[in-house]
Write a protein that holds these residues in place. Structure first.
Motif, PDB file in Angstrom:
ATOM      1  N   VAL A  26       0.841  -1.204   0.000  1.00  0.00           N
ATOM      2  CA  VAL A  26       0.000   0.000   0.000  1.00  0.00           C
ATOM      3  C   VAL A  26       0.874   1.251   0.000  1.00  0.00           C
ATOM      4  O   VAL A  26       0.613   2.203  -0.742  1.00  0.00           O
ATOM      5  CB  VAL A  26      -0.963  -0.011   1.215  1.00  0.00           C
ATOM      6  CG1 VAL A  26      -1.632   1.342   1.383  1.00  0.00           C
ATOM      7  CG2 VAL A  26      -1.993  -1.110   1.051  1.00  0.00           C
ATOM      8  N   VAL A  27       1.930   1.255   0.811  1.00  0.00           N
ATOM      9  CA  VAL A  27       2.838   2.403   0.856  1.00  0.00           C
ATOM     10  C   VAL A  27       3.498   2.614  -0.504  1.00  0.00           C
ATOM     11  O   VAL A  27       3.623   3.749  -0.979  1.00  0.00           O
ATOM     12  CB  VAL A  27       3.894   2.216   1.966  1.00  0.00           C
ATOM     13  CG1 VAL A  27       5.017   3.236   1.849  1.00  0.00           C
ATOM     14  CG2 VAL A  27       3.234   2.305   3.338  1.00  0.00           C
ATOM     15  N   MET A  28       3.916   1.533  -1.160  1.00  0.00           N
ATOM     16  CA  MET A  28       4.551   1.667  -2.469  1.00  0.00           C
ATOM     17  C   MET A  28       3.576   2.242  -3.495  1.00  0.00           C
ATOM     18  O   MET A  28       3.957   3.088  -4.311  1.00  0.00           O
ATOM     19  CB  MET A  28       5.092   0.314  -2.948  1.00  0.00           C
ATOM     20  CG  MET A  28       6.333  -0.122  -2.200  1.00  0.00           C
ATOM     21  SD  MET A  28       7.155  -1.560  -2.910  1.00  0.00           S
ATOM     22  CE  MET A  28       5.921  -2.818  -2.732  1.00  0.00           C
ATOM     23  N   VAL A  29       2.332   1.807  -3.464  1.00  0.00           N
ATOM     24  CA  VAL A  29       1.332   2.338  -4.398  1.00  0.00           C
ATOM     25  C   VAL A  29       1.114   3.823  -4.137  1.00  0.00           C
ATOM     26  O   VAL A  29       1.050   4.629  -5.074  1.00  0.00           O
ATOM     27  CB  VAL A  29       0.003   1.554  -4.279  1.00  0.00           C
ATOM     28  CG1 VAL A  29      -1.117   2.258  -5.012  1.00  0.00           C
ATOM     29  CG2 VAL A  29       0.181   0.142  -4.809  1.00  0.00           C
ATOM     30  N   ILE A  30       1.024   4.209  -2.870  1.00  0.00           N
ATOM     31  CA  ILE A  30       0.829   5.615  -2.537  1.00  0.00           C
ATOM     32  C   ILE A  30       2.016   6.445  -3.012  1.00  0.00           C
ATOM     33  O   ILE A  30       1.841   7.536  -3.570  1.00  0.00           O
ATOM     34  CB  ILE A  30       0.595   5.784  -1.018  1.00  0.00           C
ATOM     35  CG1 ILE A  30      -0.772   5.207  -0.650  1.00  0.00           C
ATOM     36  CG2 ILE A  30       0.707   7.237  -0.591  1.00  0.00           C
ATOM     37  CD1 ILE A  30      -1.032   5.136   0.837  1.00  0.00           C
ATOM     38  N   VAL A  31       3.226   5.947  -2.828  1.00  0.00           N
ATOM     39  CA  VAL A  31       4.419   6.676  -3.266  1.00  0.00           C
ATOM     40  C   VAL A  31       4.415   6.854  -4.776  1.00  0.00           C
ATOM     41  O   VAL A  31       4.718   7.933  -5.293  1.00  0.00           O
ATOM     42  CB  VAL A  31       5.699   5.957  -2.790  1.00  0.00           C
ATOM     43  CG1 VAL A  31       6.938   6.486  -3.494  1.00  0.00           C
ATOM     44  CG2 VAL A  31       5.848   6.083  -1.284  1.00  0.00           C
ATOM     45  N   VAL A  32       4.033   5.811  -5.513  1.00  0.00           N
ATOM     46  CA  VAL A  32       3.996   5.902  -6.974  1.00  0.00           C
ATOM     47  C   VAL A  32       2.959   6.935  -7.415  1.00  0.00           C
ATOM     48  O   VAL A  32       3.220   7.767  -8.297  1.00  0.00           O
ATOM     49  CB  VAL A  32       3.705   4.523  -7.598  1.00  0.00           C
ATOM     50  CG1 VAL A  32       3.371   4.643  -9.067  1.00  0.00           C
ATOM     51  CG2 VAL A  32       4.900   3.599  -7.400  1.00  0.00           C
ATOM     52  N   VAL A  33       1.782   6.911  -6.804  1.00  0.00           N
ATOM     53  CA  VAL A  33       0.725   7.852  -7.178  1.00  0.00           C
ATOM     54  C   VAL A  33       1.141   9.290  -6.857  1.00  0.00           C
ATOM     55  O   VAL A  33       0.953  10.203  -7.671  1.00  0.00           O
ATOM     56  CB  VAL A  33      -0.608   7.482  -6.478  1.00  0.00           C
ATOM     57  CG1 VAL A  33      -1.635   8.582  -6.644  1.00  0.00           C
ATOM     58  CG2 VAL A  33      -1.134   6.165  -7.020  1.00  0.00           C
TER      59      VAL A  33
END
Length: 71
Positions: A26-33
């Motif tokens: 979830v953290v990685m997805v948020i960082v990418v977005v």
């Protein structure tokens, strides 16, 4: 071997590791977005600057001459 045969400590560790993996995803997805949004804003600002220069075209040279006369 069923779940009830596994010691509680091993089951707990498995659950914690699974939850940590989900949180990291979830953290990685948020960082990418957030990175994509930041890049879009930077790109939009650059496009805005390009448009202001391009919109004037040949008039920009005339405006420069007028500015020099006014000084």
């Amino acid at each position: 071997m069923a779940d009830h045969d596994v010691p509680l400590a091993l089951n707990f560790i498995t659950v914690v590791l699974t939850m940590m993996r989900m949180v990291m995803e979830v953290v990685m997805v948020i960082v990418v977005v957030v990175g994509m949004v930041f890049m879009m804003k930077v790109s939009a600002n650059e496009n805005k600057l390009d448009k202001t220069v391009r919109d004037y075209g040949d008039d920009a040279e005339k405006n420069d001459e007028t500015d020099q006369k006014n000084e």
